[in-house]
Design a protein around this motif. Structure first.
Motif, PDB file in Angstrom:
ATOM      1  N   ALA A   8      -0.848  -6.540  -6.622  1.00  0.00           N
ATOM      2  CA  ALA A   8      -0.254  -5.247  -6.493  1.00  0.00           C
ATOM      3  C   ALA A   8       1.259  -5.319  -5.762  1.00  0.00           C
ATOM      4  N   SER A   9       1.418  -6.219  -4.923  1.00  0.00           N
ATOM      5  CA  SER A   9       2.620  -6.549  -4.377  1.00  0.00           C
ATOM      6  C   SER A   9       3.655  -6.939  -5.312  1.00  0.00           C
ATOM      7  N   VAL A  10       3.307  -7.661  -6.046  1.00  0.00           N
ATOM      8  CA  VAL A  10       4.366  -8.382  -7.307  1.00  0.00           C
ATOM      9  C   VAL A  10       4.439  -7.051  -8.150  1.00  0.00           C
ATOM     10  N   PHE A  11       3.632  -6.472  -8.494  1.00  0.00           N
ATOM     11  CA  PHE A  11       3.874  -5.215  -9.578  1.00  0.00           C
ATOM     12  C   PHE A  11       4.457  -4.064  -9.103  1.00  0.00           C
ATOM     13  N   PHE A  12       4.327  -3.911  -7.744  1.00  0.00           N
ATOM     14  CA  PHE A  12       4.980  -2.872  -6.949  1.00  0.00           C
ATOM     15  C   PHE A  12       6.382  -3.203  -6.785  1.00  0.00           C
ATOM     16  N   GLY A  13       6.871  -4.538  -6.546  1.00  0.00           N
ATOM     17  CA  GLY A  13       8.199  -4.917  -6.534  1.00  0.00           C
ATOM     18  C   GLY A  13       8.873  -4.746  -7.957  1.00  0.00           C
ATOM     19  N   LEU A  14       8.060  -5.071  -8.979  1.00  0.00           N
ATOM     20  CA  LEU A  14       8.867  -5.241 -10.396  1.00  0.00           C
ATOM     21  C   LEU A  14       8.903  -3.656 -10.542  1.00  0.00           C
ATOM     22  N   THR A  15       8.163  -2.662 -10.118  1.00  0.00           N
ATOM     23  CA  THR A  15       8.497  -1.362 -10.299  1.00  0.00           C
ATOM     24  C   THR A  15       9.536  -0.937  -9.909  1.00  0.00           C
ATOM     25  N   VAL A  16       9.609  -1.091  -8.563  1.00  0.00           N
ATOM     26  CA  VAL A  16      10.694  -0.647  -7.841  1.00  0.00           C
ATOM     27  C   VAL A  16      12.118  -1.280  -8.179  1.00  0.00           C
ATOM     28  N   SER A  17      11.841  -2.391  -8.667  1.00  0.00           N
ATOM     29  CA  SER A  17      13.373  -3.130  -9.001  1.00  0.00           C
ATOM     30  C   SER A  17      14.322  -2.446  -9.842  1.00  0.00           C
ATOM     31  N   CYS A  18      13.989  -1.356 -10.368  1.00  0.00           N
ATOM     32  CA  CYS A  18      14.916  -0.568 -11.361  1.00  0.00           C
ATOM     33  C   CYS A  18      15.579   0.336 -10.358  1.00  0.00           C
ATOM     34  N   LEU A  19      15.282   0.479  -9.090  1.00  0.00           N
ATOM     35  CA  LEU A  19      15.966   1.215  -8.224  1.00  0.00           C
ATOM     36  C   LEU A  19      17.007   0.708  -7.600  1.00  0.00           C
ATOM     37  N   VAL A  20      16.925  -0.505  -7.722  1.00  0.00           N
ATOM     38  CA  VAL A  20      18.145  -1.390  -6.901  1.00  0.00           C
ATOM     39  C   VAL A  20      19.063  -2.076  -8.038  1.00  0.00           C
ATOM     40  N   ILE A  89      -9.014  -0.494  -3.890  1.00  0.00           N
ATOM     41  CA  ILE A  89      -7.545   0.371  -3.816  1.00  0.00           C
ATOM     42  C   ILE A  89      -6.599  -0.509  -4.098  1.00  0.00           C
ATOM     43  N   LEU A  90      -6.469  -1.986  -3.723  1.00  0.00           N
ATOM     44  CA  LEU A  90      -5.667  -2.804  -4.097  1.00  0.00           C
ATOM     45  C   LEU A  90      -5.495  -3.361  -5.570  1.00  0.00           C
ATOM     46  N   TRP A  91      -6.874  -3.410  -6.090  1.00  0.00           N
ATOM     47  CA  TRP A  91      -7.147  -3.632  -7.533  1.00  0.00           C
ATOM     48  C   TRP A  91      -6.592  -2.178  -8.339  1.00  0.00           C
ATOM     49  N   ILE A  92      -7.052  -1.086  -8.138  1.00  0.00           N
ATOM     50  CA  ILE A  92      -6.114   0.053  -8.628  1.00  0.00           C
ATOM     51  C   ILE A  92      -4.479   0.031  -8.528  1.00  0.00           C
ATOM     52  N   GLN A  93      -4.040  -0.285  -7.521  1.00  0.00           N
ATOM     53  CA  GLN A  93      -2.746  -0.456  -7.268  1.00  0.00           C
ATOM     54  C   GLN A  93      -1.998  -1.367  -8.173  1.00  0.00           C
ATOM     55  N   ALA A  94      -2.567  -2.331  -8.282  1.00  0.00           N
ATOM     56  CA  ALA A  94      -2.456  -3.599  -9.007  1.00  0.00           C
ATOM     57  C   ALA A  94      -2.424  -3.089 -10.798  1.00  0.00           C
ATOM     58  N   ALA A  95      -3.466  -2.439 -11.152  1.00  0.00           N
ATOM     59  CA  ALA A  95      -3.273  -1.958 -12.468  1.00  0.00           C
ATOM     60  C   ALA A  95      -2.414  -0.875 -12.618  1.00  0.00           C
ATOM     61  N   ALA A  96      -2.250   0.061 -11.579  1.00  0.00           N
ATOM     62  CA  ALA A  96      -1.162   1.233 -11.829  1.00  0.00           C
ATOM     63  C   ALA A  96       0.024   0.634 -11.736  1.00  0.00           C
ATOM     64  N   TYR A  97       0.416  -0.206 -10.809  1.00  0.00           N
ATOM     65  CA  TYR A  97       1.840  -0.845 -10.838  1.00  0.00           C
ATOM     66  C   TYR A  97       2.208  -1.799 -12.103  1.00  0.00           C
ATOM     67  N   LEU A  98       1.059  -2.312 -12.673  1.00  0.00           N
ATOM     68  CA  LEU A  98       1.389  -3.364 -13.885  1.00  0.00           C
ATOM     69  C   LEU A  98       1.792  -2.280 -14.915  1.00  0.00           C
ATOM     70  N   GLY A  99       1.223  -1.174 -14.894  1.00  0.00           N
ATOM     71  CA  GLY A  99       1.136  -0.198 -16.182  1.00  0.00           C
ATOM     72  C   GLY A  99       2.842   0.432 -15.913  1.00  0.00           C
ATOM     73  N   MET A 100       3.037   0.775 -14.714  1.00  0.00           N
ATOM     74  CA  MET A 100       4.314   1.406 -14.369  1.00  0.00           C
ATOM     75  C   MET A 100       5.498   0.235 -14.565  1.00  0.00           C
ATOM     76  N   ALA A 101       5.412  -0.775 -14.164  1.00  0.00           N
ATOM     77  CA  ALA A 101       6.282  -2.124 -14.472  1.00  0.00           C
ATOM     78  C   ALA A 101       6.603  -2.424 -15.906  1.00  0.00           C
ATOM     79  N   CYS A 102       5.550  -2.172 -16.746  1.00  0.00           N
ATOM     80  CA  CYS A 102       5.799  -2.405 -18.092  1.00  0.00           C
ATOM     81  C   CYS A 102       6.638  -1.263 -18.803  1.00  0.00           C
TER      82      CYS A 102
END
Length: 122
Positions: A8-20, A89-102
């Motif tokens: 979840a943390s890695v995929f969240f970081g990849l998702t947010v990387s577009c902001l920086v 919830i962490l698994w749900i976040q990991a799946a959601a952030y994976l989709g958003m990162a893609c």
């Protein structure tokens, strides 16, 4: 517990990387958000004293559920079944952030491809 938190943390970081835009700004961003995120986890500030809208904001970040689960297991002796809601919830976040990162990377690749085609035609 570590696997869903890490994913979840890695995929969240990849998702947010577009902001920086620049890599150097990541350190400034982390310094700015680290203390509020620590308070929103409920570890250093009582969770009951955190307003409801800030608790809602804290649900965006994987650190909230990861830290809560870790503290309950490590300090309070909770079993895996007692921290199962946080793990789910962490698994749900990991799946959601994976989709958003893609989606984010797909958009960025399309922009790069479009920019490369425009630049070569000039």
């Amino acid at each position: 517990m570590l696997l869903p938190y890490t994913l979840a943390s890695v995929f969240f970081g990849l998702t947010v990387s577009c902001l920086v835009r620049y890599r150097e700004n990541v350190m400034l961003l982390m310094v700015f958000v680290s203390v509020p995120l620590l308070f929103m986890t409920g570890v250093s500030w009582p969770q009951s004293s955190i307003p409801g809208y800030w608790q809602g904001v804290s649900w965006i970040f994987p650190s909230t559920f990861g830290v809560r689960a870790f503290i309950r297991v490590n300090s309070m002796g909770a079993s895996v079944s007692q921290v199962l809601p946080e793990i789910r919830i962490l698994w749900i976040q990991a799946a959601a952030y994976l989709g958003m990162a893609c989606l984010v990377f797909r958009y960025q690749f399309r922009l790069m491809k479009k920019y490369a085609n425009v630049k070569t035609t000039l």
